[in-house]
Scaffold this motif. Sequence first.
Motif, PDB file in Angstrom:
ATOM      1  N   THR A 100      -1.786   7.494 -12.024  1.00 28.25           N
ATOM      2  CA  THR A 100      -0.830   8.143 -12.545  1.00 28.25           C
ATOM      3  C   THR A 100      -1.043   7.600 -14.134  1.00 28.25           C
ATOM      4  O   THR A 100      -1.437   6.743 -14.576  1.00 28.25           O
ATOM      5  CB  THR A 100       0.540   8.083 -12.359  1.00 28.25           C
ATOM      6  N   SER A 101      -0.286   8.327 -15.120  1.00 25.73           N
ATOM      7  CA  SER A 101      -0.321   8.004 -16.760  1.00 25.73           C
ATOM      8  C   SER A 101       0.585   6.874 -16.446  1.00 25.73           C
ATOM      9  O   SER A 101       1.536   6.263 -15.831  1.00 25.73           O
ATOM     10  CB  SER A 101       0.454   9.063 -17.426  1.00 25.73           C
ATOM     11  N   ARG A 143      -7.109   3.938 -22.955  1.00 35.22           N
ATOM     12  CA  ARG A 143      -6.864   4.835 -21.651  1.00 35.22           C
ATOM     13  C   ARG A 143      -6.622   3.913 -20.596  1.00 35.22           C
ATOM     14  O   ARG A 143      -7.535   2.999 -20.041  1.00 35.22           O
ATOM     15  CB  ARG A 143      -8.130   5.399 -21.526  1.00 35.22           C
ATOM     16  N   ARG A 145      -4.295   3.537 -16.553  1.00 31.04           N
ATOM     17  CA  ARG A 145      -3.545   4.141 -15.505  1.00 31.04           C
ATOM     18  C   ARG A 145      -2.588   3.103 -14.804  1.00 31.04           C
ATOM     19  O   ARG A 145      -3.079   1.972 -14.859  1.00 31.04           O
ATOM     20  CB  ARG A 145      -4.731   4.675 -14.667  1.00 31.04           C
TER      21      ARG A 145
END
Length: 269
Positions: A100-101, A143, A145
């Motif tokens: 997920t983020s 970026r 996660r």
Amino acid sequence: MRHSLPLAPQFYVTAPQSCPYLEGRMERKLFTSLQGDQAVKLNDSLSKQGFRRSQNVLYRPSCSDCAACLSARIDVSLFQPSKSQRRTINRNAHLARTATSPWATEDQYSLFRRYLDRRHADGGMADMDVFEFAAMIEETPIRSRVVEYADPKGELTAVCLTDVLDDGLSMVYSFYEPDLPKQSLGSWMILDHVEIAREAGLPYVYLGYWVPGSPKMGYKAGFSGLEVYRHGRWQAMRAPEEYEADTHPLSTDPIAEQVANISLPDTRG
């Protein structure tokens, strides 16, 4: 008047404090901020040179009389699980992975607190509250996660904050259910990240630091395909006893020389 950030990152050194890995030693870190339009390029470049990310800071050990901490990564193409690691994979086959983020949740913090209280009650993160935890997860300029693992009942069992680099996955911080020691969840998350990297066509999984002589970090030497960053380059892991000289006071270069040897990314265009 509008001021712009300097084009070249500025490097700083922390004050010495007790080393969490080797008794009787002091640690010091070289660090720079990670911000602006070039944050991704800087993170990719410095990660290849032994740096690690913590929120919006990149750091690397720079102790005055010791160079024991070695950044470690697994070459995915060379990795082959051992018999015990295959058993670990089988024991955890029932866990479901979700990426997920980077967003902190109450379930994550509850698991995080159980993990710290049972495994690292005397560590530097022991007093971290829910707001500091949220900052650790969410304050990322690149970026990232959150990789979660849940059992068939949907109970959160393990979590890893993972950065996606241009050449691999960097396991920034992981934690797991402390009441399941037979599942070897810490090692299993590494094994699963090797699989994620293989599926994504990424060549490396960055594990953080391996410290010869530290029981806390000894498990990392058990992964095949392991490389360590030493003397300015990545090299295949050798026998752990061959790195004992890195605890000698003369093993460390002066700060100015360390900074001068850092390669910065091309930020043109």
